[in-house]
Write a protein that holds these residues in place. Structure first.
Motif, short mmCIF file in Angstrom:
data_model
loop_
_atom_site.label_atom_id
_atom_site.label_comp_id
_atom_site.label_asym_id
_atom_site.label_seq_id
_atom_site.Cartn_x
_atom_site.Cartn_y
_atom_site.Cartn_z
N LEU A 338 35.61 -30.12 22.01
CA LEU A 338 34.57 -30.58 22.95
C LEU A 338 33.74 -31.70 22.36
N ILE A 339 33.49 -31.63 21.05
CA ILE A 339 32.72 -32.69 20.41
C ILE A 339 33.52 -34.00 20.45
N THR A 340 34.87 -33.88 20.34
CA THR A 340 35.74 -35.06 20.43
C THR A 340 35.81 -35.58 21.87
N ALA A 341 36.07 -34.68 22.80
CA ALA A 341 36.23 -35.10 24.20
C ALA A 341 35.90 -33.94 25.13
N TYR A 342 34.94 -34.16 26.03
CA TYR A 342 34.55 -33.11 26.96
C TYR A 342 35.59 -32.93 28.06
N SER A 343 35.84 -31.69 28.42
CA SER A 343 36.56 -31.41 29.66
C SER A 343 36.08 -30.06 30.17
N PRO A 344 35.96 -29.90 31.49
CA PRO A 344 35.46 -28.63 32.03
C PRO A 344 36.31 -27.43 31.57
N VAL A 345 37.64 -27.61 31.53
CA VAL A 345 38.51 -26.50 31.13
C VAL A 345 38.19 -26.07 29.69
N ALA A 346 38.02 -27.05 28.81
CA ALA A 346 37.70 -26.72 27.42
C ALA A 346 36.34 -26.02 27.34
N ALA A 347 35.39 -26.48 28.16
CA ALA A 347 34.05 -25.86 28.16
C ALA A 347 34.14 -24.40 28.58
N LEU A 348 34.95 -24.11 29.59
CA LEU A 348 35.11 -22.73 30.06
C LEU A 348 35.84 -21.89 29.02
N ASN A 349 36.89 -22.45 28.44
CA ASN A 349 37.65 -21.70 27.43
C ASN A 349 36.81 -21.43 26.19
N ARG A 350 35.97 -22.38 25.84
CA ARG A 350 35.09 -22.17 24.70
C ARG A 350 34.16 -20.98 24.96
N THR A 351 33.67 -20.91 26.19
CA THR A 351 32.75 -19.83 26.53
C THR A 351 33.46 -18.48 26.49
N TYR A 352 34.71 -18.46 26.92
CA TYR A 352 35.50 -17.23 26.84
C TYR A 352 35.66 -16.81 25.38
N ALA A 353 36.01 -17.78 24.52
CA ALA A 353 36.17 -17.49 23.09
C ALA A 353 34.85 -16.98 22.51
N LEU A 354 33.75 -17.60 22.95
CA LEU A 354 32.42 -17.19 22.47
C LEU A 354 32.15 -15.73 22.81
N SER A 355 32.58 -15.32 24.00
CA SER A 355 32.36 -13.92 24.41
C SER A 355 33.13 -12.96 23.50
N LYS A 356 34.29 -13.42 23.01
CA LYS A 356 35.10 -12.59 22.12
C LYS A 356 34.47 -12.47 20.74
N VAL A 357 33.73 -13.51 20.33
CA VAL A 357 33.17 -13.53 18.98
C VAL A 357 31.73 -13.02 18.96
N ARG A 358 30.92 -13.50 19.89
CA ARG A 358 29.49 -13.17 19.85
C ARG A 358 29.06 -12.19 20.95
N GLY A 359 30.02 -11.75 21.74
CA GLY A 359 29.69 -10.79 22.79
C GLY A 359 29.42 -11.44 24.13
N LYS A 360 29.52 -10.63 25.17
CA LYS A 360 29.43 -11.17 26.53
C LYS A 360 28.04 -11.68 26.87
N ALA A 361 26.98 -11.03 26.34
CA ALA A 361 25.62 -11.46 26.67
C ALA A 361 25.38 -12.88 26.18
N ALA A 362 25.79 -13.15 24.94
CA ALA A 362 25.63 -14.49 24.38
C ALA A 362 26.42 -15.50 25.20
N ALA A 363 27.62 -15.10 25.62
CA ALA A 363 28.47 -16.01 26.39
C ALA A 363 27.86 -16.30 27.77
N ILE A 364 27.25 -15.28 28.37
CA ILE A 364 26.62 -15.50 29.69
C ILE A 364 25.51 -16.55 29.57
N ALA A 365 24.70 -16.41 28.52
CA ALA A 365 23.60 -17.36 28.32
C ALA A 365 24.14 -18.79 28.20
N GLU A 366 25.25 -18.96 27.48
CA GLU A 366 25.84 -20.28 27.32
C GLU A 366 26.50 -20.75 28.62
N ALA A 367 27.15 -19.81 29.31
CA ALA A 367 27.87 -20.15 30.54
C ALA A 367 26.91 -20.70 31.59
#
Lengths: 427, 114
Positions: A338-367
Motif C-alpha cells: 500500500l505504501i508503494t501503490a494504493y488500491s482498494p483491494v489491497a486496503a481491504l485485504n490489509r484490514t482482513y490480515a490486521l484482524s487476524k493479527v490484532r483482532g477484529k476490534a482493531a480491524a473494525i477501527a481501521e476499516a
C-alpha cells in the motif's frame, strides 16, 4: 521447452470433431502473429483474413478428403501460399500502376513467410510489445492480446469483457487504426527501451490474469483460459533473454500461486468459495512448486517490485496452517504494498490480515477509516468483522453489500452469508 | 483535501533511555502498521525519508558546525507527506505515530498549494 501447465500441443489423437477447434486455439495465433509481423499494422485486415481463410480451407478440404498427416504443417503451408499469392497480386498491381517497379520484385522469396518455431515465438513476443503500446487503453490492449495473441474469437473476447460483439469489433478496429496511425512497428524494443515497455506489458498481463481470476463471468472454462493465456505470455517473456528480468519472474510466480487455488476457489456452479472455506486438498501442489521456483528466480536482483510483494503475499497464502507468523508477514507485506501503490483491494485485504493479527476490534477501527462505502467488498469485510460481536451491524453491512454487488455470483454468495447469520439469530 | 508534511523529531542521544532490541523490533512493525494504515485510506502522498543522525549546520557567518542538535535536544528523524481534510484530521492521524511512544513528537505543517 514446454511449460507443463499448458494444453499439450501437437497431439492429434483426439476425435476428428474436436480437432479444428483445438487447432484453431493453438495454431491461429501463431499464423496470425507471423503474418502480422510480415504485413505490419499498415494493412491490419490482411493477416487476420489470411489466417481465417486458411482455417476455412482446412474445414472444407479435411471435410472432403479427411485429415492430413500433420494438420499443423498443412495449415502453415496453406497460410504461407495464401500470403504469397496475396503478395504476388499486390506486387503485380503496384507494378501495373507504377511501372517503375522492376519485374524482379515479382519474385517472392521462399523464406518470405517463416513459420518456424523460432520465428513464431519471436513474432508473438514482438506482437506483445507492439500491442502493449502506451497509446492504447488497457481494455484495447487486453482485447488485442486476446484476439491476436491468444486466438480468442470475437464472441469469447466479448464474453470476457461482459460486452457484445459489435462493441468489441469497434474497439479492436479503433485500436488497430491507432497502431497504424502511430506507425507502431512489430519488433523488439531496443535494449535501452525494453525496461519502460516491459512495465506496460507486465501491467497488461497482470490485468489479463485478473480478468480471468476475478471476472464476473460464470463461464469457468473461459476464465481459466484467460489465466492460462496470461501465464503463457508471461512465460514467453521469461524465455527471451532480454525480458527475463526479476519482475517478470515475480509476476509468473504470483500467477502460479493464485492459479494453484483455481479448483478450490469455485464450486461447480462457478460460485466463489472463500479462502478460509476452501478444500485445501484441491490446491495444486505442482503449481505451488512452480511458483516457488519463479519467486526464487525473481529474487536474483535488487528490485522489489509490486509483483514481488504480491507474489510473496500469495506464497504465504499457499501455507495451509493458520499461524500468527503467516498473518503477521501478510500484514507487513500489505503495508509495504500500500505504501508503494494504493488500491482498494489491497486496503481491504490489509484490514482482513490486521484482524487476524490484532483482532477484529482493531480491524473494525481501521476499516471504518477506509472510505470505501460504495464498495460491496468493504461491507462484506465489515459483515465478517462484526459477525461475532454485533449481529445487527453484521446484517446491515451484508444487506448493503447485497445491494451494491453487481454480479449474480457475488449476490448469491452474500445472500448465503446473510442466511447463515439470520438463521443463527432465530435460534 | 490538502497535503500536510509530518516532521518527526526525537532525541538523538537517548542515553539511558535507549530502547531494547525487542522494543526496536516492535517499533519497526508499529511504523509499518501506522504507515500502512494511512496508505490504506489512500492518504499517503509520499512515504518520505528517514534522516541520518549526523549533519552539519551552515550559519550566516558561514561557520559550519556539527549539528543540528548543539542547541536543541531533538532533531528531525524523518518526514512523510499525507493528505487530509483539515489540519485537525492531519493532527488526529499523527496521534498514531510510533515516535510518540519514545517521547518524540510530530510537527504537522500544511503544504501551500501552488
Amino acid at each position: 521447452m514446454a511449460f507443463f501447465f499448458f494444453k499439450e500441443e501437437g497431439h492429434f489423437d483426439m476425435q476428428n470433431d474436436k480437432i479444428l477447434p483445438h487447432l484453431f486455439r493453438t495454431e491461429y495465433r501463431k499464423i496470425v502473429a507471423v503474418l502480422y509481423r510480415h504485413f505490419g499494422f499498415e494493412y491490419p485486415e490482411i493477416a487476420e483474413d489470411i489466417a481465417s481463410d486458411t482455417f476455412l480451407t482446412a474445414a472444407e478440404t479435411w471435410g472432403l478428403k479427411g485429415l492430413p498427416e500433420n494438420p499443423a504443417a498443412w495449415l502453415y503451408t496453406v497460410a504461407r501460399n495464401k500470403a504469397k499469392d496475396y503478395l504476388k497480386r499486390d506486387t503485380l498491381f503496384k507494378h501495373k500502376v507504377t511501372p517503375a517497379i522492376q519485374p524482379e520484385s515479382l519474385q517472392i522469396p521462399e523464406t518470405a513467410i517463416d513459420l518456424s518455431e523460432q520465428n513464431i515465438n519471436d513474432s508473438q513476443l514482438q506482437m506483445l510489445f507492439a500491442i502493449c503500446h502506451p497509446a492504447l487503453s488497457v481494455e484495447a490492449q487486453i482485447g488485442l492480446a486476446l484476439r491476436i495473441l491468444c486466438g480468442f474469437g470475437i464472441d469469447e473476447v466479448a464474453d470476457a469483457f461482459l460486452s457484445n460483439k459489435e462493441t468489441i469489433n469497434k474497439r479492436l478496429f479503433r485500436a488497430k487504426e491507432k497502431l497504424k496511425e502511430k506507425k507502431v512497428k512489430i519488433e523488439f524494443p531496443g535494449e535501452g527501451e525494453i525496461g519502460s515497455r516491459l512495465a506496460t506489458v507486465l501491467q497488461t498481463l497482470y490485468l489479463l490474469f485478473n480478468e480471468g481470476y476475478y471476472s464476473a463471468s460464470k463461464n469457468t472454462i473461459l476464465r481459466k483460459d484467460l489465466c492460462l493465456e496470461a501465464m503463457r505470455l508471461c512465460y514467453l517473456l521469461i524465455e527471451y533473454k532480454l525480458s527475463n528480468v526479476p519482475e517478470v519472474n515475480a509476476l509468473l510466480s504470483l500467477m502460479c500461486f493464485h492459479a494453484s487455488r483455481f479448483e478450490a476457489r469455485m464450486d461447480e456452479n462457478g460460485e466463489i468459495i472463500r479462502y478460509d472455506e476452501q478444500d485445501t486438498t484441491l490446491w495444486n501442489k505442482e503449481l505451488i512448486t512452480k511458483g516457488k521456483y519463479y519467486l526464487n528466480q525473481a529474487t536474483k536482483g535488487d528490485i522489489i517490485s509490486k509483483y514481488h510483494l504480491e507474489a510473496i503475499i500469495a506464497y504465504w497464502h499457499t501455507i495451509k496452517e493458520d499461524n500468527p507468523e503467516k498473518w503477521e508477514n501478510i500484514l507487513q507485506l500489505y503495508n509495504r504494498l500500500l505504501i508503494t501503490a494504493y488500491s482498494p483491494v489491497a486496503a481491504l485485504n490489509r484490514t482482513y490480515a490486521l484482524s487476524k493479527v490484532r483482532g477484529k476490534a482493531a480491524a473494525i477501527a481501521e476499516a471504518e477509516k477506509l472510505q470505501l462505502k460504495g464498495n460491496h467488498l468493504y461491507h462484506v469485510l465489515l459483515g465478517h468483522l462484526y459477525k461475532d460481536t454485533d449481529q445487527q451491524k453484521a446484517i446491515d453491512h451484508l444487506q448493503t453489500a447485497l445491494k451494491l454487488a453487481k454480479t449474480a455470483a457475488e449476490k448469491s454468495r452474500i445472500a448465503k452469508d446473510l442466511n447463515s447469520l439470520t438463521a443463527v439469530k432465530v435460534i | 483535501m490538502n497535503d500536510f508534511l509530518l516532521i518527526f523529531r526525537r532525541d538523538f542521544n537517548p542515553g539511558e533511555n535507549q530502547p531494547s532490541p525487542e522494543k526496536l523490533q516492535g517499533m519497526m512493525k508499529d511504523w509499518q502498521d501506522w504507515m500502512g494504515g494511512i496508505a490504506a485510506q489512500n492518504k499517503l502522498v509520499d512515504p518520505g525519508n528517514r534522516l541520518a543522525g549526523d549533519g552539519k549546520v551552515v550559519r550566516a557567518d558561514k561557520v559550519i558546525t556539527n549539528g543540528p542538535y548543539v542547541e536543541i535536544k531533538e532533531a528531525i528523524g524523518g518526514y512523510i507527506v499525507i493528505r487530509a481534510e483539515s489540519m485537525d484530521e492531519a493532527a488526529e492521524i499523527s496521534k498514531g505515530c510510533p515516535i510518540l511512544t519514545i517521547k518524540g513528537n510530530v510537527e504537522v505543517r500544511e503544504i501551500i498549494a501552488m
